[in-house]
Design an enzyme around this catalytic site. Structure first.
Site, mmCIF file in Angstrom:
data_model
loop_
_atom_site.group_PDB
_atom_site.id
_atom_site.type_symbol
_atom_site.label_atom_id
_atom_site.label_comp_id
_atom_site.label_asym_id
_atom_site.label_seq_id
_atom_site.Cartn_x
_atom_site.Cartn_y
_atom_site.Cartn_z
ATOM 1 N N LYS A 150 -3.028 34.410 -44.893
ATOM 2 C CA LYS A 150 -4.383 34.573 -45.851
ATOM 3 C C LYS A 150 -4.849 32.687 -45.721
ATOM 4 C CE LYS A 150 -4.251 38.057 -48.447
ATOM 5 N NZ LYS A 150 -5.230 39.072 -48.381
ATOM 6 N N LYS A 246 -8.724 50.395 -48.190
ATOM 7 C CA LYS A 246 -8.653 50.785 -48.869
ATOM 8 C C LYS A 246 -8.228 51.814 -50.011
ATOM 9 C CE LYS A 246 -7.173 45.877 -49.376
ATOM 10 N NZ LYS A 246 -7.435 44.533 -50.193
#
Length: 329
Positions: A150, A246
């Site tokens: 990230k 997702k």
């Protein structure tokens, strides 16, 4: 046969803060749906995401609005029009899959007509921190096959160099969570190539990605926030090379499988991701993961305490949950 539906808010504390470009989590907030019929129980989990205007309260309210329909026998096909894509529909859809498996004495894999989930490589996430802290985190998992890093727009070069130096052999996914702009993406592409990055996930805002149409990236770009359901692919296919499925975005395993198959039909790469969640979310997502080029299902790894019998990580290899946990009566 009549059913009984229960929906509740479950909190899971994290072992460490989960920090990305748009904020930090110290707990996972999930909505758990339980369906009971004839002495059998099916469960499903959804994780509402503020980025999409969701909250635990809004998800519970949405589920309550369709309670009568579900308890009267509405099936997964009917559910698609009862609720929009999102965490609420995901929780109900996955509970219906689990209940159907138990009622039929067949696993969800058998119902789908697919192999049972097996152990697979799943990314371990290095969250945003100082370059030194990120290097320390990467070093601890440097023997894993796949890392997800990230970053934001503050100093991604220093962060990425630190991680790659600490974990020189892992495959690498870089995830700015929409924090970059076109100029930064173009500027940093040579670095991504130098560091042997396998995938760049949603670098720019999903509302400002039209310039990607016709752009040829040095590293494949994966749509995450930009894609929810199969109908989005008409636009996505001209801007991205990979699609992240997702279940909380798609609104359940039913829609997630539809999106995965449609993605493959268009010749795009496939990724399976998750929110920070318990193993109840991951058990369903494994049925998309087995089809995927990249898997990022480490949500439960961040929990101080997961649901009993859930998935386990062994050095970056994700092991499916125990029999009877979800989808395998």
């Amino acid at each position: 046969m009549s059913r009984s539906l229960r929906a509740q808010h479950d909190r899971f504390l994290l072992t460490h803060p989960f920090r990305i470009s748009r904020g930090v989590k110290t707990q996972a907030d999930a909505v758990t749906v339980t369906l009971e019929a004839g002495g059998l129980t099916g469960r499903g989990e959804g994780v509402p995401y503020p980025r999409y205007g969701e909250s635990v309260e809004s998800a519970l309210t949405a589920i309550e609005r369709i309670r009568a329909d579900i308890e009267a026998g509405a099936d997964r096909a009917a559910l698609q029009s009862l609720l929009p894509p999102g965490a609420a529909r995901n929780a109900v859809d996955c509970a219906l899959w689990d209940l159907e498996a138990r009622q039929s004495s067949r696993s969800v894999a058998e119902l789908i007509g697919a192999p049972e989930p097996l152990r697979l490589a799943s990314a371990l996430t290095v969250v945003i921190d100082t370059p030194d802290a990120m290097a320390h985190a990467a070093r601890a998992v440097s023997t894993s096959p796949l890392l997800k890093v990230k970053v934001d727009a503050q100093d991604p070069e220093a962060q990425l160099r630190a991680v790659r130096a600490a974990a020189p052999d892992c495959r690498l996914i870089v995830d700015p969570n929409e924090s970059w702009d076109e100029a930064l993406l173009r500027e940093i592409e040579p670095l991504l190539v130098e560091l042997r990055t396998d995938l760049l996930e949603q670098p720019v805002s999903a509302t400002e990605d039209d310039w990607l149409e016709g752009f040829t990236p040095a590293v494949p770009i994966c749509a995450d926030e930009a894609v929810h359901v199969a109908a989005d692919l008409d636009v996505i296919a001209s801007r991205y090379q990979v699609v992240n499925v997702k279940l909380d975005k798609a609104g359940g395993l039913t829609a997630g499988l539809e999106l995965a198959h449609a993605t493959r039909a268009r010749g795009l790469g496939l990724m399976t991701g998750c929110m920070v969640s318990s193993s109840l979310s991951i058990a369903a997502a494994l049925h998309v993961a087995r089809m995927s080029d990249f898997v990022d299902l480490d949500g439960p790894i961040w929990l101080a305490e997961d649901r009993a019998g859930g998935v386990r990580d062994e050095g970056g290899m994700l092991l499916p949950p125990a029999r009877g946990f979800w989808g395998r009566p």
